[in-house]
Design an enzyme around this catalytic site. Structure first.
Site, short mmCIF file in Angstrom:
data_model
loop_
_atom_site.label_atom_id
_atom_site.label_comp_id
_atom_site.label_asym_id
_atom_site.label_seq_id
_atom_site.Cartn_x
_atom_site.Cartn_y
_atom_site.Cartn_z
N LYS A 173 0.84 -1.20 0.00
CA LYS A 173 0.00 0.00 0.00
C LYS A 173 0.88 1.26 0.00
CE LYS A 173 -0.23 -0.17 5.06
NZ LYS A 173 -1.04 -0.56 6.23
N TYR B 48 16.93 30.57 6.70
CA TYR B 48 15.89 31.43 7.26
C TYR B 48 16.00 31.61 8.76
CZ TYR B 48 13.44 30.62 2.82
OH TYR B 48 13.09 30.54 1.50
C1 LIG Z 1 -0.28 -1.60 6.85
C2 LIG Z 1 -0.87 -2.86 7.31
C3 LIG Z 1 -0.08 -3.99 7.53
C4 LIG Z 1 1.43 -3.98 7.47
O1 LIG Z 1 1.95 -3.50 8.70
P1 LIG Z 1 3.53 -3.44 8.97
O2 LIG Z 1 3.63 -2.97 10.37
O3 LIG Z 1 4.06 -2.43 8.00
O4 LIG Z 1 4.07 -4.78 8.74
C5 LIG Z 1 -0.72 -5.17 7.82
N1 LIG Z 1 -2.07 -5.23 7.94
C6 LIG Z 1 -2.85 -4.16 7.77
C7 LIG Z 1 -4.32 -4.30 7.91
C8 LIG Z 1 -2.29 -2.93 7.47
O5 LIG Z 1 -3.08 -1.87 7.32
#
Ligand SMILES: *Cc1c(COP(=O)(O)O)cnc(C)c1O
Length: 377
Positions: free
Chosen positions: A40, A268
């Site tokens: 994702k 800045y």
């Molecule tokens: C993002 C996510 C993961 C992965 O989590 P990590 O801590 O990056 O391994 C797994 N399950 C769900 C539902 C997520 O939203």
């Protein structure tokens, strides 16, 4: 080429493959859980398609994303592996996703009906996985919905509209005790699903943290994100301690070198004033590129020519100033902002700690001007 300055997030595909292999070794005991690689948010900023391919080559058997759009983008890029998506709009239409054989996480009875309706229109059975709420108080089916939802799932299976492939939930990571309490509730949900007449092929609860710290929660699959990219989900254990290799190296170049006298104000607000005559190197990476402004005046360092130099003064939108003293630093010299500490690069966690955040937010926050380049060596 545009002639713009070098701003590159270099992504090591071998590192991603190795990290997945490492996770597979970790889950190999007790029947060998499958690895669902989470890609994702553009593969946590690494490039979803490149990350997905490398993770599959490393032995992941499925991909996970939040949105349908992310899942469809993987299909559009020619990735044929199973993909699960779990975060849907209030009024989501699943027809395209079903037609493209995207697996859909279902959290509500109405969502299950929407998926069945999409399957009817697409003329293809939809594959679903039930997402259950076990204590995180976010998404997932509430316990009162478990029985009716599972019963309806089995009914739709008999009608040939739906195939129930799995059940999952997500942990808070608050403490082992809290996670084990969630696991107990999860076990109840799995038992109810079995009692309803469905034997789920994929039962998954652990993300990266529990995959590394609670092996009893591996079930038949683990759903791993940050560790695929070689980063640690823990505050007190780094990548190397987990046997992981950070996959992203953020690179730039020196675009100006200027000698200034003692007393010169820098950037800045003059929050830094040179205390001696020195040379300042300009590096064209700023907060628009994901280098948080909160890193101003925090003794952040970057690597130029194998040595570390401090960033001085405020981080601006497009650039930072590096105090290189009398070192032989010249226009065009390569700069490493973060990467694999084993190669001498600063760890991304050095940024995260100073910015009061976590490595996840830094890598997903790398900006749109930064070119992602996958390397396969
Ligand atoms: C993002 C996510 C993961 C992965 O989590 P990590 O801590 O990056 O391994 C797994 N399950 C769900 C539902 C997520 O939203």
């Amino acid at each position: 080429m545009s002639g713009g300055p070098v701003r590159v997030a270099e992504i090591s595909l071998p590192a991603i493959r190795r990290n997945v292999l490492r996770i597979r070794e970790l889950v190999a005991g007790g029947g060998g859980a499958a690895v669902i690689a989470v890609v994702k948010a553009n593969g946590y900023g690494h490039g979803a398609v490149d990350a997905a391919r490398a993770a599959l080559e490393g032995g992941a058997s499925m991909l996970g994303v939040a949105d349908q759009a992310e899942a469809l983008a993987l299909r559009a890029a020619g990735i044929d592996a199973p993909v699960l998506c779990w975060l849907h709009g209030a009024d989501a239409d699943f027809e395209r996703a079903v037609a493209e054989r995207i697996e859909i996480a279902v959290s509500r009875p109405a969502q299950l009906e929407a998926v069945a309706d999409a399957a009817r229109r697409a003329g293809v059975a939809a594959t679903v996985q039930f997402k259950v709420e076990t204590g995180l108080s976010r998404g997932g089916a509430a316990p009162v919905d478990w029985r009716p939802l599972f019963a309806r799932g089995v009914e739709l299976e008999h009608e040939g509209l739906v195939r129930v492939r799995g059940i999952f939930s997500h942990l808070s990571g608050t403490s082992p005790e809290h996670d084990l309490a969630q696991a107990a509730r999860f076990d109840e949900a799995v038992a109810l699903l079995r009692a309803a007449g469905c034997e789920p092929e994929l039962v998954h609860l652990a993300a990266s943290a529990a995959t590394f710290s609670l092996p009893q929660l591996h079930y038949t699959a683990v759903r791993v994100g940050i560790s695929v990219y070689g980063l640690s989900p823990f505050d007190d254990r780094d990548s190397a301690a987990l046997g992981l290799t950070p996959a992203m190296t953020l690179r730039s170049e020196v675009v100006a070198v200027r000698r200034v006298p003692a007393g010169a104000g820098v950037s800045y607000g003059f929050t830094h004033v040179a205390d001696r005559e020195t040379a300042l190197a300009l590096v064209p990476v700023g907060y628009a590129d994901g280098l948080p402004r909160a890193l101003s005046s925090t003794d952040l360092t970057v690597v130029i020519g194998g040595r570390r130099y401090p960033v001085v003064g405020r981080v601006s939108m497009d650039q930072i100033v590096v105090d290189v003293g009398d070192a032989p630093v010249s226009l065009g010299d390569p700069v490493v902002l973060f990467g694999d500490p084993a190669s001498g690069a600063p760890a991304v966690e050095e940024w995260a700690r100073r910015a009061g955040t976590i490595n996840y937010e830094i890598v997903t926050g790398i900006g749109g001007r930064v070119t992602r380049t996958a390397v396969d060596r």
